[in-house]
Design a protein around this motif. Sequence first.
Motif, PDB file in Angstrom:
ATOM      1  N   ALA A  70     -33.335 101.304  34.898  1.00  0.00           N
ATOM      2  CA  ALA A  70     -32.732 101.876  36.282  1.00  0.00           C
ATOM      3  C   ALA A  70     -31.539 101.062  36.577  1.00  0.00           C
ATOM      4  CB  ALA A  70     -33.939 101.329  37.245  1.00  0.00           C
ATOM      5  N   SER A  71     -31.192  99.996  36.294  1.00  0.00           N
ATOM      6  CA  SER A  71     -29.995  99.016  36.359  1.00  0.00           C
ATOM      7  C   SER A  71     -29.994  97.886  35.561  1.00  0.00           C
ATOM      8  CB  SER A  71     -30.152  98.979  38.049  1.00  0.00           C
ATOM      9  OG  SER A  71     -31.288  98.218  38.235  1.00  0.00           O
ATOM     10  N   VAL A  72     -28.958  97.436  35.613  1.00  0.00           N
ATOM     11  CA  VAL A  72     -28.436  95.946  35.079  1.00  0.00           C
ATOM     12  C   VAL A  72     -28.158  95.245  36.119  1.00  0.00           C
ATOM     13  CG1 VAL A  72     -27.001  94.721  33.495  1.00  0.00           C
ATOM     14  CG2 VAL A  72     -27.897  97.063  32.823  1.00  0.00           C
ATOM     15  N   HIS A  73     -28.914  94.137  36.123  1.00  0.00           N
ATOM     16  CA  HIS A  73     -28.555  92.951  37.047  1.00  0.00           C
ATOM     17  C   HIS A  73     -27.912  91.843  36.732  1.00  0.00           C
ATOM     18  CE1 HIS A  73     -30.093  91.182  41.167  1.00  0.00           C
ATOM     19  NE2 HIS A  73     -29.148  90.313  40.861  1.00  0.00           N
ATOM     20  N   ALA A  74     -26.444  91.880  37.064  1.00  0.00           N
ATOM     21  CA  ALA A  74     -25.471  90.878  36.430  1.00  0.00           C
ATOM     22  C   ALA A  74     -25.726  89.478  36.543  1.00  0.00           C
ATOM     23  CB  ALA A  74     -23.972  91.266  37.156  1.00  0.00           C
ATOM     24  N   PRO A  75     -25.803  88.503  35.728  1.00  0.00           N
ATOM     25  CA  PRO A  75     -25.895  87.244  35.973  1.00  0.00           C
ATOM     26  C   PRO A  75     -25.086  86.469  37.093  1.00  0.00           C
ATOM     27  CG  PRO A  75     -25.122  87.675  33.583  1.00  0.00           C
ATOM     28  CD  PRO A  75     -24.837  88.973  34.356  1.00  0.00           C
ATOM     29  N   ILE A  76     -25.755  85.699  37.722  1.00  0.00           N
ATOM     30  CA  ILE A  76     -25.213  85.067  38.980  1.00  0.00           C
ATOM     31  C   ILE A  76     -24.639  83.633  38.767  1.00  0.00           C
ATOM     32  CG2 ILE A  76     -25.973  83.954  41.307  1.00  0.00           C
ATOM     33  CD1 ILE A  76     -28.246  86.217  41.034  1.00  0.00           C
ATOM     34  N   GLY A  77     -23.514  83.375  39.241  1.00  0.00           N
ATOM     35  CA  GLY A  77     -22.752  82.267  38.963  1.00  0.00           C
ATOM     36  C   GLY A  77     -22.064  82.128  37.812  1.00  0.00           C
ATOM     37  N   ALA A  78     -21.548  82.967  37.181  1.00  0.00           N
ATOM     38  CA  ALA A  78     -20.703  82.834  36.043  1.00  0.00           C
ATOM     39  C   ALA A  78     -19.519  82.240  36.351  1.00  0.00           C
ATOM     40  CB  ALA A  78     -20.506  84.160  35.267  1.00  0.00           C
ATOM     41  N   VAL A  98     -26.654 101.818  37.278  1.00  0.00           N
ATOM     42  CA  VAL A  98     -26.313 101.043  38.281  1.00  0.00           C
ATOM     43  C   VAL A  98     -26.116  99.890  37.772  1.00  0.00           C
ATOM     44  CG1 VAL A  98     -26.821 100.257  40.547  1.00  0.00           C
ATOM     45  CG2 VAL A  98     -27.500 102.461  40.007  1.00  0.00           C
ATOM     46  N   PHE A  99     -25.045  99.309  38.033  1.00  0.00           N
ATOM     47  CA  PHE A  99     -24.748  97.681  37.543  1.00  0.00           C
ATOM     48  C   PHE A  99     -24.894  97.018  38.939  1.00  0.00           C
ATOM     49  CE2 PHE A  99     -21.956  94.033  36.610  1.00  0.00           C
ATOM     50  CZ  PHE A  99     -22.488  93.649  35.371  1.00  0.00           C
ATOM     51  N   VAL A 100     -25.481  96.068  39.163  1.00  0.00           N
ATOM     52  CA  VAL A 100     -25.862  95.370  40.341  1.00  0.00           C
ATOM     53  C   VAL A 100     -25.207  94.036  40.174  1.00  0.00           C
ATOM     54  CG1 VAL A 100     -27.369  94.355  42.211  1.00  0.00           C
ATOM     55  CG2 VAL A 100     -27.949  96.234  40.942  1.00  0.00           C
ATOM     56  N   MET A 101     -24.256  93.590  41.256  1.00  0.00           N
ATOM     57  CA  MET A 101     -23.520  92.443  41.509  1.00  0.00           C
ATOM     58  C   MET A 101     -23.681  91.731  42.637  1.00  0.00           C
ATOM     59  SD  MET A 101     -19.655  93.618  40.101  1.00  0.00           S
ATOM     60  CE  MET A 101     -19.042  91.948  39.940  1.00  0.00           C
ATOM     61  N   HIS A 102     -23.842  90.383  42.734  1.00  0.00           N
ATOM     62  CA  HIS A 102     -23.839  89.740  43.810  1.00  0.00           C
ATOM     63  C   HIS A 102     -22.302  89.276  44.216  1.00  0.00           C
ATOM     64  CE1 HIS A 102     -28.118  88.353  44.144  1.00  0.00           C
ATOM     65  NE2 HIS A 102     -28.088  89.075  43.046  1.00  0.00           N
ATOM     66  N   LEU A 103     -22.294  89.454  45.657  1.00  0.00           N
ATOM     67  CA  LEU A 103     -20.870  88.924  46.250  1.00  0.00           C
ATOM     68  C   LEU A 103     -20.747  87.334  46.305  1.00  0.00           C
ATOM     69  CD1 LEU A 103     -20.660  91.484  49.079  1.00  0.00           C
ATOM     70  CD2 LEU A 103     -19.313  91.332  46.949  1.00  0.00           C
ATOM     71  N   GLU A 104     -19.960  86.887  45.424  1.00  0.00           N
ATOM     72  CA  GLU A 104     -19.965  85.209  45.374  1.00  0.00           C
ATOM     73  C   GLU A 104     -18.585  84.744  45.606  1.00  0.00           C
ATOM     74  OE1 GLU A 104     -22.552  83.810  42.102  1.00  0.00           O
ATOM     75  OE2 GLU A 104     -21.811  85.600  41.227  1.00  0.00           O
ATOM     76  N   ARG A 107     -14.174  85.542  50.323  1.00  0.00           N
ATOM     77  CA  ARG A 107     -14.124  87.341  50.481  1.00  0.00           C
ATOM     78  C   ARG A 107     -13.213  87.708  49.558  1.00  0.00           C
ATOM     79  NH1 ARG A 107     -13.214  89.599  56.439  1.00  0.00           N
ATOM     80  NH2 ARG A 107     -15.405  89.056  56.710  1.00  0.00           N
ATOM     81  N   ASP A 108     -11.865  87.236  49.389  1.00  0.00           N
ATOM     82  CA  ASP A 108     -11.100  87.782  48.581  1.00  0.00           C
ATOM     83  C   ASP A 108     -11.220  87.731  46.999  1.00  0.00           C
ATOM     84  OD1 ASP A 108      -8.049  88.743  48.273  1.00  0.00           O
ATOM     85  OD2 ASP A 108      -8.090  86.926  47.050  1.00  0.00           O
ATOM     86  N   LYS A 109     -12.001  86.663  46.714  1.00  0.00           N
ATOM     87  CA  LYS A 109     -12.137  86.467  45.302  1.00  0.00           C
ATOM     88  C   LYS A 109     -13.599  87.413  45.008  1.00  0.00           C
ATOM     89  CE  LYS A 109     -14.470  83.482  41.987  1.00  0.00           C
ATOM     90  NZ  LYS A 109     -15.115  82.043  41.651  1.00  0.00           N
ATOM     91  N   ALA A 110     -14.436  87.685  45.877  1.00  0.00           N
ATOM     92  CA  ALA A 110     -15.472  88.669  45.468  1.00  0.00           C
ATOM     93  C   ALA A 110     -15.065  90.135  45.463  1.00  0.00           C
ATOM     94  CB  ALA A 110     -16.513  88.452  46.769  1.00  0.00           C
ATOM     95  N   ALA A 129     -22.921  98.443  42.176  1.00  0.00           N
ATOM     96  CA  ALA A 129     -23.769  98.150  43.714  1.00  0.00           C
ATOM     97  C   ALA A 129     -23.765  96.683  43.832  1.00  0.00           C
ATOM     98  CB  ALA A 129     -25.262  98.638  43.743  1.00  0.00           C
ATOM     99  N   VAL A 130     -23.472  96.504  45.298  1.00  0.00           N
ATOM    100  CA  VAL A 130     -23.259  94.962  45.411  1.00  0.00           C
ATOM    101  C   VAL A 130     -24.537  94.537  46.337  1.00  0.00           C
ATOM    102  CG1 VAL A 130     -20.546  94.890  45.430  1.00  0.00           C
ATOM    103  CG2 VAL A 130     -21.721  95.551  47.560  1.00  0.00           C
ATOM    104  N   GLU A 131     -24.666  93.218  46.190  1.00  0.00           N
ATOM    105  CA  GLU A 131     -25.552  92.534  46.962  1.00  0.00           C
ATOM    106  C   GLU A 131     -25.162  91.382  47.730  1.00  0.00           C
ATOM    107  OE1 GLU A 131     -30.061  90.825  46.045  1.00  0.00           O
ATOM    108  OE2 GLU A 131     -29.484  92.141  44.783  1.00  0.00           O
ATOM    109  N   VAL A 132     -25.433  91.637  48.891  1.00  0.00           N
ATOM    110  CA  VAL A 132     -24.821  90.387  49.846  1.00  0.00           C
ATOM    111  C   VAL A 132     -25.751  89.035  49.687  1.00  0.00           C
ATOM    112  CG1 VAL A 132     -23.763  91.828  51.469  1.00  0.00           C
ATOM    113  CG2 VAL A 132     -25.879  91.035  51.924  1.00  0.00           C
ATOM    114  N   PRO A 133     -25.023  87.921  49.997  1.00  0.00           N
ATOM    115  CA  PRO A 133     -25.864  86.668  49.888  1.00  0.00           C
ATOM    116  C   PRO A 133     -26.928  86.592  51.017  1.00  0.00           C
ATOM    117  CG  PRO A 133     -23.240  86.267  49.940  1.00  0.00           C
ATOM    118  CD  PRO A 133     -23.616  87.645  50.315  1.00  0.00           C
TER     119      PRO A 133
END
Length: 239
Positions: A70-78, A98-104, A107-110, A129-133
């Motif tokens: 359904a999707s791949v959830h990207a690693p957090i905190g790389a 879908v490739f799910v990413m966290h906004l980390e 703002r500019d870096k994310a 697809a982005v996921e907010v903190p």
Amino acid sequence: MFRLVAKRPFGVSTHLYRTRRLGREQLLEIAAYGFEVVELFASPAHVEFHNPAGIADLQQWLAEAGLTLASVHAPIGAETPELNEPALFIARRIPVPVFVMHLEGTRDKARRIVERFAALAAPLAVKVAVEVPEHSPPGSAVHVVENEVEHTIGIALDFARADRDGDLVDAIEIVAEHLLAARLPIDGNIDWPSVMTTVQKVGYEGPLVFDGRWHGSTKEYLARARAAREKMERWLTST
């Protein structure tokens, strides 16, 4: 009148098995409980996504289990975005909708990281697809999607987190136009009839994937997820 989805796929995140290396046995276990899809939790300790042989094995195991991604959830905190690129490149061999990413980070870096991954994903027919903190309002994700990123991207909504942070029904309606991925808990005090009615109303047709922290038997979790699915299907088809 709401438009009905013929057969909505339900799935489970492999986050359920996060403490061990993912293998054939775990995918067969998920399939044995009637699920059609999985979200791949792309932790390096869980999935060998840096290794082409590991991806080939994953492709074979998915086929044997009759599951699709359904999707791949990207690693957090790389430490650097480049470390997450092999997780996206799974799509070179296995279809990844879908490739799910966290906004980390700032703002500019994310924004720059999301732009980079959206550009890499497009030739692979993958939607980012982005996921907010946590504790960020759903409207902040909509702002990012509509105003801060040039590429077309969407939103991944964690139903449990959105419910903890406020009104889940409102959150679904706010992100509806951009919703690409939905993760659900198997329990909690959520008003599921209202939530499933809203899912139908906004026209989300993607998979509903069960996810959440669990420290007991995986078979018990899957049995509870199956029971939750059966109730949700009744609510979905009764609207």
